[in-house]
Design an enzyme around this catalytic site. Structure first.
Site, PDB file in Angstrom:
ATOM      1  N   ARG A   1       0.881  -1.174   0.000  1.00 46.39           N
ATOM      2  CA  ARG A   1       0.000   0.000   0.000  1.00 46.39           C
ATOM      3  C   ARG A   1       0.909   1.211   0.000  1.00 46.39           C
ATOM      4  NH1 ARG A   1      -5.297   1.480   3.497  1.00 46.39           N
ATOM      5  NH2 ARG A   1      -6.095   0.094   1.906  1.00 46.39           N
TER       6      ARG A   1
ATOM      7  N   HIS B   1      -7.474   0.867  -6.370  1.00 48.63           N
ATOM      8  CA  HIS B   1      -7.699   0.040  -5.174  1.00 48.63           C
ATOM      9  C   HIS B   1      -8.401  -1.253  -5.625  1.00 48.63           C
ATOM     10  CE1 HIS B   1      -7.881  -1.098  -1.123  1.00 48.63           C
ATOM     11  NE2 HIS B   1      -8.732  -0.222  -0.623  1.00 48.63           N
TER      12      HIS B   1
ATOM     13  N   ASP C   1     -17.091   7.598  -1.647  1.00 47.17           N
ATOM     14  CA  ASP C   1     -15.823   7.426  -0.924  1.00 47.17           C
ATOM     15  C   ASP C   1     -15.491   8.783  -0.312  1.00 47.17           C
ATOM     16  OD1 ASP C   1     -13.403   6.429   0.032  1.00 47.17           O
ATOM     17  OD2 ASP C   1     -12.367   6.565  -1.894  1.00 47.17           O
TER      18      ASP C   1
HETATM   19  N1  NVA Z   1      -9.860   6.877  -1.324  1.00 49.42           N
HETATM   20  C1  NVA Z   1      -9.504   6.447   0.004  1.00 49.42           C
HETATM   21  C2  NVA Z   1      -9.707   4.973   0.150  1.00 49.42           C
HETATM   22  C3  NVA Z   1      -9.375   4.423   1.509  1.00 49.42           C
HETATM   23  C4  NVA Z   1      -9.539   2.960   1.617  1.00 49.42           C
HETATM   24  C5  NVA Z   1      -8.071   6.820   0.298  1.00 49.42           C
HETATM   25  O1  NVA Z   1      -7.220   6.620  -0.567  1.00 49.42           O
HETATM   26  O2  NVA Z   1      -7.793   7.335   1.388  1.00 49.42           O
HETATM   27  N1   CP Z   2     -11.189   0.034   2.577  1.00 48.24           N
HETATM   28  C1   CP Z   2      -9.915  -0.037   2.988  1.00 48.24           C
HETATM   29  O1   CP Z   2      -8.976  -0.260   2.200  1.00 48.24           O
HETATM   30  O2   CP Z   2      -9.750   0.108   4.316  1.00 48.24           O
HETATM   31  P1   CP Z   2      -8.370   0.302   5.094  1.00 48.24           P
HETATM   32  O3   CP Z   2      -7.802   1.629   4.680  1.00 48.24           O
HETATM   33  O4   CP Z   2      -8.762   0.259   6.546  1.00 48.24           O
HETATM   34  O5   CP Z   2      -7.449  -0.820   4.718  1.00 48.24           O
END
Ligand code: NVA
Ligand code: CP
Length: 322
Positions: A118, A145, A241
């Site tokens: 990540r 994602h 989101d």
């Molecule tokens: N768009 C959000 C998704 C989190 C799972 C982010 O990147 O923070």
């Molecule tokens: N939805 C998701 O990826 O959650 P986290 O950021 O908690 O991993």
């Protein structure tokens, strides 16, 4: 009716050893296969039947951003598959002190059977995958994602009994990881997708062009608009989101103002189908991108969606590693 997709209809696709960086890298049949596998693995887990398909295998998980669901679901998933996962915070490993991605990839490939990362730049994941000799899974970048969207498709399939022909509407930041992966995932399985976002926050142009090209082959349609009411008309699935993704915290105040009229609330959802379902990858900001009434209301399936991260990712891990 959950039998709309049957594994027996497809030859088992060869996914062993591949990377999982974005859904557009996979054929429709491969995505349907993963969904079917996820349902089988979910069944085994619910029945309490051991399923150690990855006995002795180890997943290394590099995190440069926070996580609750991704970290825990991958870790638990590996354990349930008979393997093991190692949490590698970039704060603690040498990557955070400037060791190169290529050296990290080459070294970790000598220890682990698979890597999950990540991070911020999508290019970093591509670079890690280029230098690794084991499969690399994208656990979220600024651009994509994909593991979340596989879980989303599984959730929609469970609640609607089918995917092809359904309409998915996403209201919010069209230029973020969720919007992009939803576009790719939805179109791959023949769903219609509409994205409503403020001017300046439309999806990435290259992804939009690519997805529109794919839509011609899968019978999907793609609508990109600045009008949430136009986008949500007759939607079967409504998704949003956060307005400020990880790494964009400096823009929070500006974004609160820009996205104000892109909230998923009761008034907007009146335009969706009566039996729509609501998805959000979480974490959510109640009162910003979605009201409490919607996310905690009868149409919301967000906790099934969160659970399905576990089952969808086990299917990915099994396909890449066993
Ligand atoms: N768009 C959000 C998704 C989190 C799972 C982010 O990147 O923070
Ligand atoms: N939805 C998701 O990826 O959650 P986290 O950021 O908690 O991993």
């Amino acid at each position: 009716m959950l039998n709309a997709i049957k594994i027996s209809e497809y030859d088992e696709p060869e996914m062993h050893g591949r990377d999982f960086l974005q859904l557009s890298d996979f054929e429709t049949e491969e995505i349907l296969y993963l969904l079917d596998e996820a349902r089988e693995l979910k069944k085994l887990q619910k029945q309490g039947k051991p399923h150690p398909f990855l006995s002795g295998k180890v997943l290394g998980m590099i995190f440069e951003k926070s996580s609750t669901r991704t970290r825990v679901s991958f870790e638990v998933g590996m354990l349930q598959l008979g393997g093991h996962a190692i949490f590698l915070s970039s704060k603690d490993i040498q990557l955070g002190r400037g060791e190169s991605i290529s050296d990290t990839a080459k070294v970790l490939s000598r220890y682990v059977d698979c890597m999950m990362i990540r991070t911020f730049s999508h290019k970093s994941v591509e670079e890690l995958a280029h230098h690794a000799t084991v499969p690399v899974i994208n656990g979220l970048t600024d651009l994509q994602h994909p593991t979340q969207v596989l879980a989303d498709l599984l959730t929609i399939l469970e609640h609607k009994g089918n995917l092809t022909g359904l309409k998915l509407c996403y209201v919010g930041d069209g230029n973020n990881n969720m919007a992009h992966s939803l576009m790719e995932g939805a179109v791959k399985v023949g769903m219609h997708i509409s994205i409503a976002s403020p001017e300046g926050y439309s999806p990435n142009q290259a992804i939009t062009d690519h997805v529109k090209g794919m839509a011609k082959q899968t019978g999907s349609s793609v609508l990109i608009t600045h009008n949430p009411i136009e986008a949500i008309q007759n939607a079967d699935v409504v998704v949003t989101d956060v307005w400020t993704s990880m790494g964009q915290e400096d823009e929070t105040d500006k974004r609160l103002a820009v996205f104000e009229s892109f909230q998923v609330n009761k008034e907007l959802c009146e335009y969706a189908k009566k039996d729509y379902i609501f998805l959000h990858c979480l974490p959510a900001h109640r009162g910003e991108e979605v009201t409490e009434e919607i996310i905690d209301g009868p149409h919301s399936v967000v906790f099934d969606e969160a659970e399905n991260r576990l089952h969808a990712q086990k299917a990915i891990l099994k396909a890449l590693l066993s």
